[in-house]
Design a protein around this motif. Structure first.
Motif, mmCIF file in Angstrom:
data_model
loop_
_atom_site.group_PDB
_atom_site.id
_atom_site.type_symbol
_atom_site.label_atom_id
_atom_site.label_comp_id
_atom_site.label_asym_id
_atom_site.label_seq_id
_atom_site.Cartn_x
_atom_site.Cartn_y
_atom_site.Cartn_z
ATOM 1 N N ARG A 103 0.834 -1.208 0.000
ATOM 2 C CA ARG A 103 0.000 0.000 0.000
ATOM 3 C C ARG A 103 0.869 1.259 0.000
ATOM 4 N NH1 ARG A 103 -3.028 -2.759 4.192
ATOM 5 N NH2 ARG A 103 -5.065 -3.456 3.428
ATOM 6 N N LEU A 104 1.910 1.256 0.847
ATOM 7 C CA LEU A 104 2.789 2.415 0.934
ATOM 8 C C LEU A 104 3.525 2.629 -0.374
ATOM 9 C CD1 LEU A 104 4.065 4.707 2.518
ATOM 10 C CD2 LEU A 104 5.668 3.072 3.508
ATOM 11 N N ASN A 105 4.019 1.563 -0.954
ATOM 12 C CA ASN A 105 4.731 1.674 -2.235
ATOM 13 C C ASN A 105 3.821 2.262 -3.308
ATOM 14 O OD1 ASN A 105 6.991 0.556 -1.053
ATOM 15 N ND2 ASN A 105 6.667 -1.489 -1.868
ATOM 16 N N ALA A 106 2.567 1.813 -3.339
ATOM 17 C CA ALA A 106 1.624 2.316 -4.334
ATOM 18 C C ALA A 106 1.359 3.805 -4.122
ATOM 19 C CB ALA A 106 0.319 1.525 -4.267
ATOM 20 N N ALA A 107 1.215 4.215 -2.852
ATOM 21 C CA ALA A 107 0.955 5.626 -2.554
ATOM 22 C C ALA A 107 2.138 6.498 -2.960
ATOM 23 C CB ALA A 107 0.652 5.808 -1.072
ATOM 24 N N MET A 108 3.353 6.019 -2.701
ATOM 25 C CA MET A 108 4.541 6.818 -2.996
ATOM 26 C C MET A 108 4.933 6.753 -4.469
ATOM 27 S SD MET A 108 5.074 8.321 -0.231
ATOM 28 C CE MET A 108 6.656 9.124 -0.556
ATOM 29 N N ALA A 109 4.390 5.783 -5.206
ATOM 30 C CA ALA A 109 4.697 5.667 -6.632
ATOM 31 C C ALA A 109 3.949 6.693 -7.466
ATOM 32 C CB ALA A 109 4.373 4.258 -7.126
ATOM 33 N N SER A 110 2.958 7.329 -6.848
ATOM 34 C CA SER A 110 2.198 8.357 -7.549
ATOM 35 C C SER A 110 3.114 9.504 -7.944
ATOM 36 C CB SER A 110 1.085 8.880 -6.636
ATOM 37 O OG SER A 110 0.536 10.064 -7.136
ATOM 38 N N SER A 111 2.742 10.184 -9.019
ATOM 39 C CA SER A 111 3.556 11.321 -9.466
ATOM 40 C C SER A 111 3.567 12.439 -8.432
ATOM 41 C CB SER A 111 3.024 11.854 -10.805
ATOM 42 O OG SER A 111 1.661 12.234 -10.679
ATOM 43 N N ALA A 112 2.529 12.490 -7.608
ATOM 44 C CA ALA A 112 2.460 13.515 -6.561
ATOM 45 C C ALA A 112 1.846 12.905 -5.297
ATOM 46 C CB ALA A 112 1.635 14.710 -7.037
ATOM 47 N N PRO A 113 2.624 12.107 -4.556
ATOM 48 C CA PRO A 113 2.091 11.503 -3.326
ATOM 49 C C PRO A 113 1.630 12.588 -2.361
ATOM 50 C CG PRO A 113 4.488 11.321 -3.399
ATOM 51 C CD PRO A 113 4.046 11.785 -4.752
ATOM 52 N N ASP A 114 0.513 12.345 -1.688
ATOM 53 C CA ASP A 114 -0.017 13.373 -0.801
ATOM 54 C C ASP A 114 -0.456 12.774 0.530
ATOM 55 O OD1 ASP A 114 -2.346 12.027 -1.444
ATOM 56 O OD2 ASP A 114 -3.196 13.652 -2.641
ATOM 57 N N VAL A 115 -0.825 13.661 1.438
ATOM 58 C CA VAL A 115 -1.211 13.245 2.778
ATOM 59 C C VAL A 115 -2.447 12.349 2.775
ATOM 60 C CG1 VAL A 115 -2.094 14.079 4.998
ATOM 61 C CG2 VAL A 115 -0.076 15.144 3.975
#
Length: 205
Positions: free
Chosen positions: A69-81
């Motif tokens: 889940r964390l990897n997917a969130a941080m893989a975004s072009s603009a990870p956010d809160v």
């Protein structure tokens, strides 16, 4: 439905008792509630900490799934809160959404663990999740670079306590307002995530 093994039965009974009466419930009381012989719990679990560890493992997802889940969130072009708050809240909220009654008991055990145990070092499961928690904290630090580490730790702690205690509250939010139609759990979880995200992004100083 397959019949539960005696071990699974003990874990289910212990979950309900820990949730409703607290972690001070004795192994003898759990044996009696389970309707088993006096030695049954000791046969499967060497002590109460081992039983509590089994209760915690009975529903919690693996560290690997949380890492995904964390990897997917941080893989975004603009990870956010909000995405990171989704990672934080997913394990317990998914348990509750999948099984509102049994899941609530489980979340209440987690809440009691935080409230009643000053030193959680005895629980192997806690140690196993230290690294994933550190990585999630690092991810929050990356998307909130203006927050000092001490403030970020405080806000993470506030978020964790808010999440656990809200999801564990059987009557939430009916005790805060006039009785009315029960809130859908999905709505509660969505609003909880928005509330926590707002706390992380509140102005500083």
């Amino acid at each position: 439905m397959a019949k539960k093994s005696s071990r699974e039965h003990i874990v289910a009974v212990a979950t309900a008792l820990f949730a409703r009466r607290g972690l001070s419930v004795s192994l003898r009381e759990i044996n009696e509630a389970a309707g088993l012989s006096a030695a049954a719990v000791h046969y499967h679990f060497k002590n109460k900490n081992a039983l509590l560890d089994a209760v915690l493992r009975s529903r919690l997802r693996s560290c690997e799934s949380q890492q995904q889940r964390l990897n997917a969130a941080m893989a975004s072009s603009a990870p956010d809160v909000p995405a990171l708050v989704g990672v934080l809240t997913a394990p317990l909220s998914e348990i509750l959404l999948e099984d509102p009654e049994g899941g609530r008991d489980y979340v209440r055990v987690v809440a009691r663990l935080y409230a009643e145990q000053g030193d959680m070092a005895d629980y192997a499961l806690i140690a196993e999740f230290r690294e994933p928690v550190a990585e999630l904290m690092a991810a929050f630090a990356k998307v909130l670079p203006a927050l000092p580490p001490s403030v970020l730790r405080l806000r993470y702690g506030f978020a964790l306590e808010t999440m656990v205690n809200t999801l564990a509250c059987v009557n939430f939010p009916s005790h805060l307002s006039d009785p009315g139609p029960g809130e859908e759990l999905e709505t509660l979880v969505a609003e909880l995530r928005r509330f926590i995200a707002a706390g992380f992004t509140a102005a500083y100083p």
